[in-house]
Scaffold this motif. Structure first.
Motif, PDB file in Angstrom:
ATOM      1  N   THR A 189      52.281  65.564  40.683  1.00  0.00           N
ATOM      2  CA  THR A 189      52.191  66.192  42.006  1.00  0.00           C
ATOM      3  C   THR A 189      50.853  66.892  42.207  1.00  0.00           C
ATOM      4  OG1 THR A 189      54.591  66.546  41.950  1.00  0.00           O
ATOM      5  CG2 THR A 189      53.322  67.796  43.576  1.00  0.00           C
ATOM      6  N   ALA A 190      50.405  67.616  41.195  1.00  0.00           N
ATOM      7  CA  ALA A 190      49.135  68.343  41.303  1.00  0.00           C
ATOM      8  C   ALA A 190      47.970  67.373  41.494  1.00  0.00           C
ATOM      9  CB  ALA A 190      48.911  69.204  40.061  1.00  0.00           C
ATOM     10  N   GLY A 236      43.878  64.154  44.564  1.00  0.00           N
ATOM     11  CA  GLY A 236      43.471  62.764  44.725  1.00  0.00           C
ATOM     12  C   GLY A 236      43.495  62.314  46.170  1.00  0.00           C
ATOM     13  N   PHE A 237      44.525  62.747  46.922  1.00  0.00           N
ATOM     14  CA  PHE A 237      44.613  62.357  48.330  1.00  0.00           C
ATOM     15  C   PHE A 237      43.449  62.950  49.131  1.00  0.00           C
ATOM     16  CE2 PHE A 237      45.935  63.379  52.677  1.00  0.00           C
ATOM     17  CZ  PHE A 237      46.259  62.115  53.143  1.00  0.00           C
ATOM     18  N   SER A 253      36.402  60.496  50.944  1.00  0.00           N
ATOM     19  CA  SER A 253      35.561  59.359  50.568  1.00  0.00           C
ATOM     20  C   SER A 253      35.676  58.218  51.571  1.00  0.00           C
ATOM     21  CB  SER A 253      35.964  58.867  49.173  1.00  0.00           C
ATOM     22  OG  SER A 253      35.805  59.887  48.202  1.00  0.00           O
ATOM     23  N   VAL A 254      36.898  57.911  52.000  1.00  0.00           N
ATOM     24  CA  VAL A 254      37.110  56.825  52.964  1.00  0.00           C
ATOM     25  C   VAL A 254      36.449  57.148  54.294  1.00  0.00           C
ATOM     26  CG1 VAL A 254      38.858  55.622  54.332  1.00  0.00           C
ATOM     27  CG2 VAL A 254      39.225  55.970  51.881  1.00  0.00           C
ATOM     28  N   GLY A 256      40.149  52.117  52.033  1.00  0.00           N
ATOM     29  CA  GLY A 256      41.460  52.759  51.958  1.00  0.00           C
ATOM     30  C   GLY A 256      42.384  52.031  50.988  1.00  0.00           C
ATOM     31  N   TYR A 257      42.348  50.702  51.026  1.00  0.00           N
ATOM     32  CA  TYR A 257      43.181  49.920  50.103  1.00  0.00           C
ATOM     33  C   TYR A 257      42.730  50.129  48.660  1.00  0.00           C
ATOM     34  CZ  TYR A 257      45.189  45.907  47.696  1.00  0.00           C
ATOM     35  OH  TYR A 257      45.857  45.108  46.799  1.00  0.00           O
ATOM     36  N   ILE A 258      41.419  50.106  48.442  1.00  0.00           N
ATOM     37  CA  ILE A 258      40.887  50.313  47.087  1.00  0.00           C
ATOM     38  C   ILE A 258      41.258  51.715  46.585  1.00  0.00           C
ATOM     39  CG2 ILE A 258      38.775  50.546  45.722  1.00  0.00           C
ATOM     40  CD1 ILE A 258      37.522  48.415  47.539  1.00  0.00           C
TER      41      ILE A 258
END
Length: 224
Positions: free
Chosen positions: A12-13, A18-19, A25-26, A55-57
């Motif tokens: 979760t952290a 990461g999100f 980045s995207v 986004g897929y990568i």
């Protein structure tokens, strides 16, 4: 009495960090690629292509980074959690266990172990990671293993009810249903168009109802 359960957990952290990193980045890459073209239409097309591809990568990289395969073993006197990717193993003796709880919603599950010292361990498998394994039977296995066991405080190890087993979940369902009936009535009365937010809200509502219905048997057993 020994049971084994395999699943892929999600941190979760890590997922929050990461999100945020992936989103930034995207967006940055989409703006950069779009800025390499001169015409407005080419800029929009380039930005959209960059956004979809990156986004897929990012999604695939996040799945690899966040997931961790585990093997959970419910033994006669303890629970052993083996993190296969990290080569780490944690053992929770029943004498130090106060309670346990399982939550399930929209393909994500949480299994909590609460120790008598207040510490809490969480196992969080998610179908997005690719493998829920036979995780659904873990709660029942722990219940059977600890049925007649007392911790070092001479207290029984209890199974805490999940959210969808509590009256609050039914109250929220009633309120949510009333809200959606009101919105549907407004749409029909005023001939309004259905937008993306409404469709997303309906999807969340359906997931909530499915989780509430799945917990109906546990609610009936709790009342008996």
């Amino acid at each position: 009495m020994n049971y084994q359960f395999e699943a892929t957990l999600v941190s979760t952290a890590k997922s929050i960090f990461g999100f945020i990193l992936a989103f930034i980045s995207v967006c940055a890459l989409s703006v950069f690629v779009g800025g390499q073209f001169s015409g407005i239409n080419w800029r929009i097309a380039g930005g959209i292509i960059a956004m979809l591809s990156s986004g897929y990568i990012a999604y695939e990289l996040l799945k690899r980074w966040l997931k961790c395969d585990v093997l959970v073993m419910v033994n006669t006197d303890d629970i052993t959690i083996r993190y296969i990717n990290r080569g780490e193993e944690i053992t929770v003796p029943f004498v130090s266990l106060a309670s346990y709880r399982q939550e399930s919603f929209n393909g994500a599950q949480r299994f909590y172990l609460k120790l008598i010292n207040g510490q809490q361990l969480q196992l969080a498998p998610n179908k997005v990671a690719g493998n829920l394994g036979n995780f659904n039977g873990l709660e029942r296995a722990v219940e059977q293993a600890t049925a007649n066991f007392q911790n070092e405080n001479a207290e029984p190890i209890i199974r805490e009810p999940g959210f969808f087993e509590k009256p609050a979940s039914t109250i929220m369902l009633i309120i949510g249903t009333a809200i959606y009936i009101f919105f549907i009535w407004q749409i029909v009365r005023d001939n309004l168009s259905v937008n993306g937010n409404m469709i997303m809200g309906i999807g969340i509502y359906i997931s909530y109802v499915a989780a509430w219905l799945a917990a109906s048997k546990k609610r009936r057993n709790a009342r008996q």
